[in-house]
Design an enzyme around this catalytic site. Structure first.
Site, PDB file in Angstrom:
ATOM      1  N   TYR A 137      -6.463  21.486  -0.602  1.00 22.18           N
ATOM      2  CA  TYR A 137      -7.044  21.120  -1.891  1.00 22.18           C
ATOM      3  C   TYR A 137      -8.181  20.113  -1.705  1.00 22.18           C
ATOM      4  O   TYR A 137      -9.249  20.244  -2.310  1.00 22.18           O
ATOM      5  CB  TYR A 137      -5.952  20.544  -2.786  1.00 22.18           C
ATOM      6  CG  TYR A 137      -6.380  20.208  -4.187  1.00 22.18           C
ATOM      7  CD1 TYR A 137      -6.657  21.214  -5.109  1.00 22.18           C
ATOM      8  CD2 TYR A 137      -6.508  18.887  -4.600  1.00 22.18           C
ATOM      9  CE1 TYR A 137      -7.043  20.910  -6.402  1.00 22.18           C
ATOM     10  CE2 TYR A 137      -6.890  18.570  -5.897  1.00 22.18           C
ATOM     11  CZ  TYR A 137      -7.160  19.584  -6.788  1.00 22.18           C
ATOM     12  OH  TYR A 137      -7.545  19.275  -8.076  1.00 22.18           O
ATOM     13  N   ASP A 176     -10.819  37.078 -12.895  1.00 25.26           N
ATOM     14  CA  ASP A 176     -10.367  36.389 -11.693  1.00 25.26           C
ATOM     15  C   ASP A 176     -11.621  35.944 -10.953  1.00 25.26           C
ATOM     16  O   ASP A 176     -12.388  36.782 -10.446  1.00 25.26           O
ATOM     17  CB  ASP A 176      -9.546  37.345 -10.830  1.00 25.26           C
ATOM     18  CG  ASP A 176      -8.958  36.672  -9.597  1.00 25.26           C
ATOM     19  OD1 ASP A 176      -9.468  35.616  -9.178  1.00 25.26           O
ATOM     20  OD2 ASP A 176      -7.984  37.218  -9.033  1.00 25.26           O
ATOM     21  N   LYS A 192     -12.035  20.767  -2.786  1.00 21.91           N
ATOM     22  CA  LYS A 192     -12.710  19.932  -3.784  1.00 21.91           C
ATOM     23  C   LYS A 192     -13.839  19.116  -3.163  1.00 21.91           C
ATOM     24  O   LYS A 192     -14.854  18.845  -3.824  1.00 21.91           O
ATOM     25  CB  LYS A 192     -11.690  19.023  -4.467  1.00 21.91           C
ATOM     26  CG  LYS A 192     -10.720  19.782  -5.379  1.00 21.91           C
ATOM     27  CD  LYS A 192     -11.428  20.549  -6.478  1.00 21.91           C
ATOM     28  CE  LYS A 192     -10.460  21.090  -7.530  1.00 21.91           C
ATOM     29  NZ  LYS A 192     -11.172  21.807  -8.604  1.00 21.91           N
ATOM     30  N   ASP A 240     -10.633  33.241 -17.929  1.00 24.62           N
ATOM     31  CA  ASP A 240      -9.336  32.916 -17.329  1.00 24.62           C
ATOM     32  C   ASP A 240      -8.636  34.227 -16.998  1.00 24.62           C
ATOM     33  O   ASP A 240      -9.028  35.288 -17.486  1.00 24.62           O
ATOM     34  CB  ASP A 240      -8.474  32.075 -18.286  1.00 24.62           C
ATOM     35  CG  ASP A 240      -7.511  31.150 -17.543  1.00 24.62           C
ATOM     36  OD1 ASP A 240      -6.722  31.662 -16.724  1.00 24.62           O
ATOM     37  OD2 ASP A 240      -7.542  29.940 -17.779  1.00 24.62           O
ATOM     38  N   THR A 296      -1.665  17.917 -17.104  1.00 24.14           N
ATOM     39  CA  THR A 296      -1.954  19.335 -17.293  1.00 24.14           C
ATOM     40  C   THR A 296      -0.790  20.171 -16.785  1.00 24.14           C
ATOM     41  O   THR A 296       0.035  19.705 -16.002  1.00 24.14           O
ATOM     42  CB  THR A 296      -3.214  19.743 -16.514  1.00 24.14           C
ATOM     43  OG1 THR A 296      -2.955  19.611 -15.110  1.00 24.14           O
ATOM     44  CG2 THR A 296      -4.412  18.891 -16.899  1.00 24.14           C
TER      45      THR A 296
END
Length: 249
Positions: A152, A61, A156, A38, A187
């Site tokens: 997005y 990254d 995906k 992360d 989240t």
């Protein structure tokens, strides 16, 4: 709790929060040694940036090709092997498509799709050696139309296609590749999304889950990742598993 990962080594991206953190905890409970990648410190039981209690925290990254290569090699050297890669890291935003800048488009694709590709590519030699598995986190937005999410959804959807392509290419090498497609999950990523101005009211209920509550816990997605990465899922290579509360039905 099943112990499907005793003696196994796993790498989880996006490990500092949300589904990534839940996946780290689930794999630890199932006996794995886990490396969490992360840009923030991986936190399982207090701040962690380095090795502690079977977890290796690595700042990385995933948009950076050389950083990814170095991180994956470090994980494989630390664990002596690499059995599972869970590509969880992702970013998202809502916007009217006419308002999406090229910079935002590039950012969304770089993290969600290119980053996933870079981690897979770096890890595959180690996974071939171990006859391991990859589980990618795509999204319900990658398999059906989704409001105000052009970048997005495209990213995906690319993750789904990448998953299927790798599943075919690496099946002869004994590496299994699958992905999960969550719907709404509780989240920090979801909490941080800003609503679009002047949304079409006809779209506000689009994609709502059929179960109550209509939002998944990250641990529910982590459980699916742990299954797909385990030997129990031998026959599930290429699988695209929706975890969406029925919203995609």
């Amino acid at each position: 709790m099943p112990q499907r990962y005793g003696g196994r080594v796993a790498l989880v991206t996006g490990a500092a929060s949300g589904i990534g953190r839940a996946t780290v905890l689930r794999l630890l409970e199932e006996g794995a040694r886990v490396a969490g990648l992360d840009t923030a410190p991986v936190d399982t039981d207090g701040e962690l940036d380095g090795e502690l209690d079977g977890v290796l925290g690595v700042r990385c990254d995933i948009r950076d090709e050389e950083a990814v290569r170095a991180a994956v090699d470090r994980v494989a050297a630390w664990g002596g092997r690499l059995d599972l890669v869970a590509n969880v890291a992702g970013v998202a935003s809502y916007a009217h498509t006419a308002d999406v800048t090229l910079a935002e488009w590039d950012r969304i694709l770089a993290v969600n799709l290119t980053g996933t590709f870079l981690v897979c590519r770096a890890a595959l030699p180690h996974l071939v050696a171990a006859r391991g598995a990859i589980v990618n986190v795509a999204s319900l937005a990658g398999v059906r139309g989704w409001r105000y999410s052009a970048a997005y959804s495209a990213a995906k959807g690319g993750v789904v296609a990448l998953t299927r392509s790798l599943a075919v290419e690496f099946a002869p090498s004994g590496v299994r590749v699958a992905c999960v497609c969550p719907g709404s999950v509780d989240t920090p990523l979801k909490a941080g999304l800003q609503p679009v101005p002047d949304p079409d009211p006809r779209l506000l209920e689009h994609g709502r889950a059929l179960v109550d509550p209509p939002v998944a816990d990250p641990a529910e997605v982590a459980a699916a990742i742990a299954y797909l990465g385990s030997a129990e899922a031998r026959f599930a290579t290429g699988a695209v598993l929706r975890i969406d509360g029925g919203s995609g039905v």
